[in-house]
Write an enzyme that holds these catalytic residues in place. Structure first.
Site, PDB file in Angstrom:
ATOM      1  N   ALA A 144      10.382   3.094  -1.951  1.00 36.11           N
ATOM      2  CA  ALA A 144      11.717   2.493  -2.084  1.00 36.11           C
ATOM      3  C   ALA A 144      11.656   1.247  -2.961  1.00 36.11           C
ATOM      4  O   ALA A 144      12.516   1.038  -3.821  1.00 36.11           O
ATOM      5  CB  ALA A 144      12.273   2.137  -0.704  1.00 36.11           C
ATOM      6  N   ALA A 145      10.616   0.411  -2.777  1.00 35.46           N
ATOM      7  CA  ALA A 145      10.515  -0.833  -3.549  1.00 35.46           C
ATOM      8  C   ALA A 145      10.352  -0.532  -5.036  1.00 35.46           C
ATOM      9  O   ALA A 145      10.990  -1.157  -5.885  1.00 35.46           O
ATOM     10  CB  ALA A 145       9.352  -1.679  -3.025  1.00 35.46           C
ATOM     11  N   GLY A 150       7.198   1.298   2.836  1.00 33.41           N
ATOM     12  CA  GLY A 150       8.296   1.500   1.896  1.00 33.41           C
ATOM     13  C   GLY A 150       7.955   1.208   0.436  1.00 33.41           C
ATOM     14  O   GLY A 150       8.795   0.697  -0.311  1.00 33.41           O
ATOM     15  N   SER A 151       6.742   1.565   0.003  1.00 30.77           N
ATOM     16  CA  SER A 151       6.378   1.319  -1.410  1.00 30.77           C
ATOM     17  C   SER A 151       7.263   2.142  -2.338  1.00 30.77           C
ATOM     18  O   SER A 151       7.655   1.680  -3.410  1.00 30.77           O
ATOM     19  CB  SER A 151       4.901   1.638  -1.660  1.00 30.77           C
ATOM     20  N   ASP A 162      15.232   2.733   4.031  1.00 31.21           N
ATOM     21  CA  ASP A 162      14.231   2.025   3.207  1.00 31.21           C
ATOM     22  C   ASP A 162      14.852   1.431   1.953  1.00 31.21           C
ATOM     23  O   ASP A 162      14.580   0.279   1.591  1.00 31.21           O
ATOM     24  CB  ASP A 162      13.130   3.000   2.745  1.00 31.21           C
ATOM     25  N   PRO A 197       0.826  -1.209   0.000  1.00 24.25           N
ATOM     26  CA  PRO A 197       0.000   0.000   0.000  1.00 24.25           C
ATOM     27  C   PRO A 197       0.864   1.265   0.000  1.00 24.25           C
ATOM     28  O   PRO A 197       1.957   1.278   0.568  1.00 24.25           O
ATOM     29  CB  PRO A 197      -0.822  -0.098   1.286  1.00 24.25           C
ATOM     30  N   LEU A 198       0.365   2.289  -0.646  1.00 25.26           N
ATOM     31  CA  LEU A 198       1.147   3.528  -0.806  1.00 25.26           C
ATOM     32  C   LEU A 198       1.095   4.418   0.442  1.00 25.26           C
ATOM     33  O   LEU A 198       0.020   4.599   1.014  1.00 25.26           O
ATOM     34  CB  LEU A 198       0.539   4.361  -1.946  1.00 25.26           C
ATOM     35  N   GLY A 199       2.213   4.973   0.788  1.00 27.61           N
ATOM     36  CA  GLY A 199       2.249   5.978   1.853  1.00 27.61           C
ATOM     37  C   GLY A 199       1.865   5.435   3.215  1.00 27.61           C
ATOM     38  O   GLY A 199       1.466   6.178   4.101  1.00 27.61           O
ATOM     39  N   ALA A 200       1.970   4.109   3.389  1.00 31.28           N
ATOM     40  CA  ALA A 200       1.465   3.491   4.611  1.00 31.28           C
ATOM     41  C   ALA A 200       2.586   3.056   5.551  1.00 31.28           C
ATOM     42  O   ALA A 200       2.344   2.388   6.543  1.00 31.28           O
ATOM     43  CB  ALA A 200       0.595   2.295   4.250  1.00 31.28           C
TER      44      ALA A 200
HETATM   45  N1  LIG Z   1       2.256   0.908  -7.294  1.00 29.92           N
HETATM   46  C1  LIG Z   1       2.843   2.097  -7.492  1.00 29.92           C
HETATM   47  N2  LIG Z   1       2.809   2.684  -8.698  1.00 29.92           N
HETATM   48  C2  LIG Z   1       3.396   3.885  -8.894  1.00 29.92           C
HETATM   49  N3  LIG Z   1       3.987   4.612  -7.934  1.00 29.92           N
HETATM   50  C3  LIG Z   1       4.046   4.087  -6.712  1.00 29.92           C
HETATM   51  C4  LIG Z   1       3.479   2.812  -6.418  1.00 29.92           C
HETATM   52  N4  LIG Z   1       3.687   2.547  -5.109  1.00 29.92           N
HETATM   53  C5  LIG Z   1       4.340   3.629  -4.611  1.00 29.92           C
HETATM   54  N5  LIG Z   1       4.562   4.546  -5.553  1.00 29.92           N
HETATM   55  C6  LIG Z   1       5.210   5.852  -5.337  1.00 29.92           C
HETATM   56  O1  LIG Z   1       5.582   5.954  -3.967  1.00 29.92           O
HETATM   57  C7  LIG Z   1       4.868   7.027  -3.306  1.00 29.92           C
HETATM   58  C8  LIG Z   1       4.551   6.652  -1.853  1.00 29.92           C
HETATM   59  O2  LIG Z   1       5.761   6.698  -1.105  1.00 29.92           O
HETATM   60  P1  LIG Z   1       5.887   7.284   0.384  1.00 29.92           P
HETATM   61  O3  LIG Z   1       5.040   8.503   0.533  1.00 29.92           O
HETATM   62  O4  LIG Z   1       7.327   7.384   0.708  1.00 29.92           O
HETATM   63  O5  LIG Z   1       5.222   6.157   1.269  1.00 29.92           O
HETATM   64  P2  LIG Z   1       5.716   4.682   1.567  1.00 29.92           P
HETATM   65  O6  LIG Z   1       7.091   4.559   1.041  1.00 29.92           O
HETATM   66  O7  LIG Z   1       5.627   4.525   3.060  1.00 29.92           O
HETATM   67  O8  LIG Z   1       4.744   3.768   0.903  1.00 29.92           O
HETATM   68  C9  LIG Z   1       3.641   7.220  -4.188  1.00 29.92           C
HETATM   69  O9  LIG Z   1       3.145   8.543  -4.070  1.00 29.92           O
HETATM   70  C10 LIG Z   1       4.198   6.933  -5.575  1.00 29.92           C
HETATM   71  O10 LIG Z   1       4.893   8.050  -6.083  1.00 29.92           O
HETATM   72  C1  LIG Z   2      10.370   8.602   8.762  1.00 29.48           C
HETATM   73  C2  LIG Z   2      11.447   7.837   8.006  1.00 29.48           C
HETATM   74  O1  LIG Z   2      12.452   7.440   8.954  1.00 29.48           O
HETATM   75  C3  LIG Z   2      10.884   6.544   7.388  1.00 29.48           C
HETATM   76  C4  LIG Z   2       9.776   6.743   6.376  1.00 29.48           C
HETATM   77  O2  LIG Z   2       9.296   5.478   5.896  1.00 29.48           O
HETATM   78  P1  LIG Z   2       8.034   5.395   4.923  1.00 29.48           P
HETATM   79  O3  LIG Z   2       8.355   6.173   3.677  1.00 29.48           O
HETATM   80  O4  LIG Z   2       6.859   5.951   5.682  1.00 29.48           O
HETATM   81  O5  LIG Z   2       7.871   3.921   4.625  1.00 29.48           O
HETATM   82  C5  LIG Z   2      12.087   8.734   6.954  1.00 29.48           C
HETATM   83  C6  LIG Z   2      13.369   8.183   6.370  1.00 29.48           C
HETATM   84  O6  LIG Z   2      14.089   7.410   7.024  1.00 29.48           O
HETATM   85  O7  LIG Z   2      13.706   8.567   5.234  1.00 29.48           O
HETATM   86 MG   LIG Z   3       8.696   5.939   1.257  1.00 28.06          MG
END
Ligand SMILES: Nc1ncnc2c1ncn2[C@@H]1O[C@H](COP(=O)(O)OP(=O)(O)O)[C@@H](O)[C@H]1O
Ligand SMILES: C[C@@](O)(CCOP(=O)(O)O)CC(=O)O
Ligand SMILES: [Mg+2]
Length: 329
Positions: free
Chosen positions: A121-122, A118-119, A164, A112-115
């Protein structure tokens, strides 16, 4: 055509504090982003992301650097969605010394995004691996991690640690302290995730902690105390002492809450896990909304989370010992 995948992660300990040079221990989990890249004849970029959910919207888009996306959403949403992909492509072009390479890119992700899993980074790690391989260049996982960090650093305007991206590239459990990144031994951990269906804005949450830390000396001490928990946690991890790991996760959550990055739904899920007998539970990642992580080898935490108001989804996600990998070429 080349497909690579890379795992998401949870933080056992140390998020936020890692931004100020304290150590952190993230662990890769068995949820992956898969990125398929096919080089084009021209230098255009066309991106297709299935079920990309942004702030509650689900959008499917395909765009090109010189053409408007084919969906009716604001430019800023597209920018937010494309930022990491664009940055990954720039890194791949640079690594392969092919500044004009164009690609068709398809992203599929179980993260899931933004949760807090680490979406970003992946997607960045898998994207760099697939795009460089497509250009007949094979990078070591460490170099992919470094380039993915540069990409995240750019998109997050300087507010990113290496945690991440290093974890996603290497897999398993890792330890990151400033520029010092290394893989560490870890037992198989009974990881349970609870997801509230929401998201937090990583940049905003990091900025909030920064401000608190600059305003109050005791907030700086709180960040330093998180570093002490991580150092203690590393010993428990090496000894396989899961009860102590849980206790330290609980402690870490309390300090993150003090720093203002938890939320009512995250706290509800943390308490539900603790009441269900989990060894420990904490929010993971930036916070504000998104996911908690608990350690429990029984079914109790998952059952409790299913009935917890505010918890939308719960799943078990074992430690993934494999980092970035080639899926198909
Ligand atoms: N399935 C996906 N398709 C395209 N972009 C993605 C996808 N998953 C994540 N992203 C990118 O990663 C961002 C979310 O990253 P972030 O805010 O750091 O949260 P987290 O890394 O915790 O999931 C999205 O706004 C998008 O730009
Ligand atoms: C808050 C932080 O330590 C982790 C953020 O992780 P995520 O993008 O929420 O999965 C920021 C970072 O390390 O870059
Ligand atoms: Mg992230």
């Amino acid at each position: 055509m080349t497909t690579s995948s890379a795992p998401g992660k949870i933080y056992l300990f140390g998020e936020h504090a890692v931004v100020y040079g304290e150590p952190a221990v993230p662990c890769a989990i068995e949820r992956r982003a898969r990125v398929t890249v096919e080089q084009r004849e021209d230098s255009h970029l066309r991106v297709h992301a299935d079920d990309l959910s942004l702030d509650g919207f689900t959008v499917e888009y395909s765009g090109a650097t010189d053409a408007a996306p084919d969906i009716d959403v604001s430019e800023s949403l597209i920018q937010a969605a494309m930022g990491y992909v664009d940055a990954a492509v720039r890194q791949a072009r640079d690594a392969a010394d092919a500044p004009d390479a164009g690609f068709d890119i398809t992203i599929e992700s179980d993260i899931p995004l933004g949760a807090g899993l680490g979406s970003s980074a992946a997607v960045t790690v898998a994207g760099i691996d697939a795009a460089t391989r497509e250009l007949c260049v094979e990078l070591e996982a460490e170099e992919i991690a470094d380039r993915a960090f540069q990409a995240e650093y750019e998109v997050q305007e300087g507010q990113a640690s290496r945690a991440d991206t290093f974890c996603s590239a290497m897999g398993g459990a890792v330890r990151v302290e400033g520029d010092d990144c290394r893989a560490i031994d870890a037992p198989d951990l009974p990881i349970v995730v609870g997801f509230d269906g929401g998201a937090g804005d990583t940049g905003e949450l990091v900025a909030g902690v920064r401000e608190l830390r600059e305003t109050y000396g005791f907030a700086a001490n709180t960040v330093a105390a998180i570093g002490d928990i991580v150092r203690e946690g590393e010993r428990s991890l090496a000894e396989g002492d899961i009860e102590r790991l849980g206790e330290l996760m609980d402690f870490n959550h309390g300090l993150l809450e003090a720093l203002g990055v938890s939320s009512r739904s995250l706290d509800n899920m943390v308490w539900a896990a603790r009441d269900a007998g989990a060894y420990g539970a904490k929010l993971t990642g930036a916070g504000g909304g998104g996911c908690i992580v608990a350690l429990d080898d029984s079914e109790e935490t998952e059952t409790a989370l299913r009935f917890t108001p505010g918890c939308e989804e719960t799943f078990r996600a074992g430690l993934d010992r494999e980092g970035v990998r080639l899926e198909e070429q």
